[in-house]
Design a protein around this motif. Sequence first.
Motif, PDB file in Angstrom:
ATOM      1  N   ASN A 171       0.823  -1.209   0.000  1.00 44.22           N
ATOM      2  CA  ASN A 171       0.000   0.000   0.000  1.00 44.22           C
ATOM      3  C   ASN A 171       0.857   1.259   0.000  1.00 44.22           C
ATOM      4  OD1 ASN A 171      -3.085  -0.460   0.190  1.00 44.22           O
ATOM      5  ND2 ASN A 171      -2.178  -2.088   1.434  1.00 44.22           N
ATOM      6  N   TYR A 172       1.959   1.236   0.727  1.00 42.16           N
ATOM      7  CA  TYR A 172       2.860   2.391   0.723  1.00 42.16           C
ATOM      8  C   TYR A 172       3.487   2.615  -0.647  1.00 42.16           C
ATOM      9  CZ  TYR A 172       3.216   4.795   5.137  1.00 42.16           C
ATOM     10  OH  TYR A 172       2.961   5.608   6.204  1.00 42.16           O
ATOM     11  N   GLN A 173       3.776   1.541  -1.358  1.00 45.49           N
ATOM     12  CA  GLN A 173       4.355   1.702  -2.690  1.00 45.49           C
ATOM     13  C   GLN A 173       3.390   2.436  -3.621  1.00 45.49           C
ATOM     14  OE1 GLN A 173       7.317   1.412  -3.673  1.00 45.49           O
ATOM     15  NE2 GLN A 173       8.367  -0.278  -2.700  1.00 45.49           N
ATOM     16  N   LEU A 174       2.108   2.097  -3.557  1.00 38.61           N
ATOM     17  CA  LEU A 174       1.121   2.780  -4.398  1.00 38.61           C
ATOM     18  C   LEU A 174       0.899   4.208  -3.911  1.00 38.61           C
ATOM     19  CD1 LEU A 174      -0.473   1.499  -6.896  1.00 38.61           C
ATOM     20  CD2 LEU A 174       0.770  -0.103  -5.477  1.00 38.61           C
ATOM     21  N   PHE A 175       0.887   4.398  -2.597  1.00 34.23           N
ATOM     22  CA  PHE A 175       0.759   5.737  -2.025  1.00 34.23           C
ATOM     23  C   PHE A 175       1.920   6.611  -2.512  1.00 34.23           C
ATOM     24  CE2 PHE A 175       1.231   8.833   1.459  1.00 34.23           C
ATOM     25  CZ  PHE A 175      -0.069   9.264   1.619  1.00 34.23           C
ATOM     26  N   TYR A 176       3.133   6.068  -2.476  1.00 35.20           N
ATOM     27  CA  TYR A 176       4.327   6.768  -2.952  1.00 35.20           C
ATOM     28  C   TYR A 176       4.194   7.133  -4.427  1.00 35.20           C
ATOM     29  CZ  TYR A 176       8.960   7.292  -4.956  1.00 35.20           C
ATOM     30  OH  TYR A 176      10.036   7.762  -5.670  1.00 35.20           O
ATOM     31  N   MET A 177       3.813   6.159  -5.248  1.00 36.42           N
ATOM     32  CA  MET A 177       3.700   6.424  -6.686  1.00 36.42           C
ATOM     33  C   MET A 177       2.657   7.505  -6.955  1.00 36.42           C
ATOM     34  SD  MET A 177       4.349   2.710  -8.560  1.00 36.42           S
ATOM     35  CE  MET A 177       2.629   2.452  -8.710  1.00 36.42           C
ATOM     36  N   ASN A 178       1.550   7.472  -6.228  1.00 31.75           N
ATOM     37  CA  ASN A 178       0.528   8.501  -6.401  1.00 31.75           C
ATOM     38  C   ASN A 178       1.067   9.878  -6.020  1.00 31.75           C
ATOM     39  OD1 ASN A 178      -1.373   6.691  -7.351  1.00 31.75           O
ATOM     40  ND2 ASN A 178      -2.415   6.472  -5.396  1.00 31.75           N
ATOM     41  N   ALA A 179       1.735   9.971  -4.870  1.00 32.11           N
ATOM     42  CA  ALA A 179       2.280  11.258  -4.430  1.00 32.11           C
ATOM     43  C   ALA A 179       3.303  11.783  -5.437  1.00 32.11           C
ATOM     44  CB  ALA A 179       2.908  11.125  -3.040  1.00 32.11           C
ATOM     45  N   ASP A 189       9.034  11.253   2.320  1.00 31.08           N
ATOM     46  CA  ASP A 189       8.709  10.596   3.583  1.00 31.08           C
ATOM     47  C   ASP A 189       8.249   9.159   3.340  1.00 31.08           C
ATOM     48  OD1 ASP A 189       8.064  10.726   6.564  1.00 31.08           O
ATOM     49  OD2 ASP A 189       6.108  10.217   5.712  1.00 31.08           O
ATOM     50  N   SER A 190       7.436   8.968   2.321  1.00 32.34           N
ATOM     51  CA  SER A 190       6.951   7.619   1.996  1.00 32.34           C
ATOM     52  C   SER A 190       8.096   6.697   1.617  1.00 32.34           C
ATOM     53  CB  SER A 190       5.931   7.679   0.858  1.00 32.34           C
ATOM     54  OG  SER A 190       4.794   8.407   1.245  1.00 32.34           O
ATOM     55  N   LEU A 191       9.059   7.222   0.879  1.00 34.97           N
ATOM     56  CA  LEU A 191      10.208   6.415   0.479  1.00 34.97           C
ATOM     57  C   LEU A 191      10.997   5.935   1.696  1.00 34.97           C
ATOM     58  CD1 LEU A 191      11.476   5.360  -2.103  1.00 34.97           C
ATOM     59  CD2 LEU A 191      12.882   7.422  -2.170  1.00 34.97           C
ATOM     60  N   VAL A 192      11.161   6.790   2.690  1.00 33.52           N
ATOM     61  CA  VAL A 192      11.838   6.399   3.938  1.00 33.52           C
ATOM     62  C   VAL A 192      11.035   5.299   4.629  1.00 33.52           C
ATOM     63  CG1 VAL A 192      12.475   7.184   6.263  1.00 33.52           C
ATOM     64  CG2 VAL A 192      13.023   8.595   4.270  1.00 33.52           C
TER      65      VAL A 192
END
Length: 159
Positions: free
Chosen positions: A28-36, A61-64
Amino acid sequence: MTDKLNKIGLDKQASSDLADKLNELLANYQLFYMNARGFHWNIKGEKFFELHLKFEELYNDSLVKIDEIAERILTLGFTPLHTYGDYTGLSKIKAAKNVSSGNKAIQEILNGYEVLLPLERELLEMSGDSNDEGTNALMSDYIREQEKLIWMYSAYLNQ
């Protein structure tokens, strides 16, 4: 009894369950990151400069967090998911394609937190029950940060 414990002294089955849930969070974080990242690239309008910088902060921040989650999975003795197929198949957050409206992008961010926050709360409870302080501390920090961000992004939308 020690054959039931992993290298860091946690129950192997509980660690496996935590790693599975952490992999779900990772996806989910990977998709959140890509969206941001896409919002950062594609934002237009009068709030361009403000939102362009805000989305950059968000994806950095998401990448971290992505790295921290993957390393926690490894610390527990398991393998983090690492293909886009894995991520898109498991993630409840879906790709937000070609979003250039600031309000639409902010709403998508809030929608993402509606997925991330419950997962993190579930992991907080699971890690507490299994005495996994490492995962517990991560989730506690993420939850605290995101509750404030939800308030701020909601205020931006007058919600």
